[in-house]
Design a protein around this motif. Structure first.
Motif, mmCIF file in Angstrom:
data_model
loop_
_atom_site.group_PDB
_atom_site.id
_atom_site.type_symbol
_atom_site.label_atom_id
_atom_site.label_comp_id
_atom_site.label_asym_id
_atom_site.label_seq_id
_atom_site.Cartn_x
_atom_site.Cartn_y
_atom_site.Cartn_z
ATOM 1 N N LEU A 20 87.085 81.957 58.628
ATOM 2 C CA LEU A 20 87.349 80.580 59.037
ATOM 3 C C LEU A 20 88.219 80.637 60.288
ATOM 4 C CD1 LEU A 20 87.024 77.558 58.322
ATOM 5 C CD2 LEU A 20 89.198 77.740 57.130
ATOM 6 N N GLY A 21 87.603 80.389 61.447
ATOM 7 C CA GLY A 21 88.333 80.524 62.708
ATOM 8 C C GLY A 21 88.803 81.962 62.842
ATOM 9 N N PRO A 22 90.073 82.153 63.204
ATOM 10 C CA PRO A 22 90.589 83.526 63.353
ATOM 11 C C PRO A 22 91.038 84.140 62.023
ATOM 12 C CG PRO A 22 92.276 81.965 63.980
ATOM 13 C CD PRO A 22 91.031 81.154 63.665
ATOM 14 N N TYR A 23 90.892 83.405 60.927
ATOM 15 C CA TYR A 23 91.389 83.839 59.622
ATOM 16 C C TYR A 23 90.247 84.230 58.699
ATOM 17 C CZ TYR A 23 95.440 81.376 61.419
ATOM 18 O OH TYR A 23 96.469 80.958 62.208
ATOM 19 N N VAL A 24 90.602 84.954 57.645
ATOM 20 C CA VAL A 24 89.652 85.273 56.576
ATOM 21 C C VAL A 24 90.297 84.807 55.281
ATOM 22 C CG1 VAL A 24 88.411 87.079 55.345
ATOM 23 C CG2 VAL A 24 88.745 87.272 57.818
ATOM 24 N N LEU A 25 89.693 83.796 54.656
ATOM 25 C CA LEU A 25 90.190 83.291 53.375
ATOM 26 C C LEU A 25 89.739 84.227 52.268
ATOM 27 C CD1 LEU A 25 89.188 79.556 53.831
ATOM 28 C CD2 LEU A 25 91.470 80.530 54.081
ATOM 29 N N ASP A 26 90.612 84.486 51.307
ATOM 30 C CA ASP A 26 90.217 85.346 50.192
ATOM 31 C C ASP A 26 89.037 84.732 49.445
ATOM 32 O OD1 ASP A 26 92.091 87.329 50.714
ATOM 33 O OD2 ASP A 26 93.608 86.392 49.456
ATOM 34 N N PHE A 27 89.114 83.432 49.170
ATOM 35 C CA PHE A 27 88.027 82.728 48.477
ATOM 36 C C PHE A 27 87.901 81.337 49.070
ATOM 37 C CE2 PHE A 27 89.969 85.703 45.535
ATOM 38 C CZ PHE A 27 88.875 86.493 45.243
ATOM 39 N N ASP A 60 101.925 84.966 57.512
ATOM 40 C CA ASP A 60 101.545 84.057 56.432
ATOM 41 C C ASP A 60 102.078 82.636 56.690
ATOM 42 O OD1 ASP A 60 100.206 86.068 55.147
ATOM 43 O OD2 ASP A 60 101.683 86.325 53.555
ATOM 44 N N ARG A 61 103.303 82.530 57.172
ATOM 45 C CA ARG A 61 103.857 81.199 57.473
ATOM 46 C C ARG A 61 103.024 80.520 58.565
ATOM 47 N NH1 ARG A 61 108.588 83.925 56.591
ATOM 48 N NH2 ARG A 61 108.970 84.324 58.798
ATOM 49 N N MET A 62 102.632 81.280 59.583
ATOM 50 C CA MET A 62 101.816 80.721 60.662
ATOM 51 C C MET A 62 100.452 80.290 60.134
ATOM 52 S SD MET A 62 102.034 82.458 64.376
ATOM 53 C CE MET A 62 100.453 83.186 64.524
ATOM 54 N N ARG A 63 99.842 81.134 59.311
ATOM 55 C CA ARG A 63 98.538 80.818 58.728
ATOM 56 C C ARG A 63 98.614 79.565 57.863
ATOM 57 N NH1 ARG A 63 97.720 84.411 54.078
ATOM 58 N NH2 ARG A 63 99.033 82.810 53.202
ATOM 59 N N ASP A 64 99.645 79.492 57.029
ATOM 60 C CA ASP A 64 99.775 78.369 56.110
ATOM 61 C C ASP A 64 100.025 77.043 56.835
ATOM 62 O OD1 ASP A 64 99.372 80.176 54.098
ATOM 63 O OD2 ASP A 64 101.471 80.220 53.437
ATOM 64 N N LEU A 104 88.016 73.884 49.549
ATOM 65 C CA LEU A 104 89.187 74.540 48.986
ATOM 66 C C LEU A 104 89.214 76.012 49.383
ATOM 67 C CD1 LEU A 104 91.610 74.582 46.962
ATOM 68 C CD2 LEU A 104 89.924 75.217 45.219
ATOM 69 N N GLY A 105 90.295 76.423 50.023
ATOM 70 C CA GLY A 105 90.520 77.816 50.356
ATOM 71 C C GLY A 105 91.591 78.368 49.441
ATOM 72 N N VAL A 106 91.399 79.599 48.970
ATOM 73 C CA VAL A 106 92.356 80.243 48.078
ATOM 74 C C VAL A 106 92.789 81.559 48.712
ATOM 75 C CG1 VAL A 106 92.731 81.234 45.790
ATOM 76 C CG2 VAL A 106 91.255 79.219 46.057
ATOM 77 N N GLU A 107 94.079 81.757 48.843
ATOM 78 C CA GLU A 107 94.635 82.994 49.376
ATOM 79 C C GLU A 107 95.437 83.667 48.274
ATOM 80 O OE1 GLU A 107 95.503 85.969 52.124
ATOM 81 O OE2 GLU A 107 94.036 84.354 52.219
ATOM 82 N N VAL A 108 95.121 84.916 47.981
ATOM 83 C CA VAL A 108 95.826 85.679 46.960
ATOM 84 C C VAL A 108 96.853 86.550 47.677
ATOM 85 C CG1 VAL A 108 95.609 87.372 45.100
ATOM 86 C CG2 VAL A 108 93.800 85.694 45.475
ATOM 87 N N ASP A 109 98.118 86.195 47.534
ATOM 88 C CA ASP A 109 99.181 86.950 48.192
ATOM 89 C C ASP A 109 99.788 87.944 47.210
ATOM 90 O OD1 ASP A 109 98.783 85.486 50.444
ATOM 91 O OD2 ASP A 109 100.556 84.230 50.238
#
Length: 81
Positions: free
Chosen positions: A44-51, A76-80, A58-63
């Motif tokens: 998604l754009g420059p990011y990769v969502l976990d799910f 992570d703060r920038m992404r969020d 709905l995007g889910v990120e497993v940290d």
């Protein structure tokens, strides 16, 4: 290689190297809870969502532990945001 292709290539690599917490969640999400289809390691754009569930938007990120190390907390703060 342009940015979108790099993100897609990164997503493919991440699918092959999922963490144990991601694998556990994926085993539940791949059963399509409430009939919702999830994708794993979705670019998604420059990011990769976990799910990602397109229907629910709905995007889910497993940290996990890796997100506590080095420059990861700042990224992570920038992404969020």
């Amino acid at each position: 290689m342009d940015a979108p292709r790099l993100t897609v290539a990164r997503a493919r690599r991440l699918r092959r190297a999922m963490t144990p917490p991601e694998l556990r969640l994926w085993s539940a999400l791949r059963r399509r809870p409430e009939g919702r289809k999830f994708r794993r390691q979705h670019p998604l754009g420059p990011y990769v969502l976990d799910f990602y569930c397109d229907e629910a938007r709905l995007g889910v990120e497993v940290d996990g532990l890796a997100h506590d190390l080095g420059s990861a907390p700042a990224r992570d703060r920038m992404r969020d945001a």
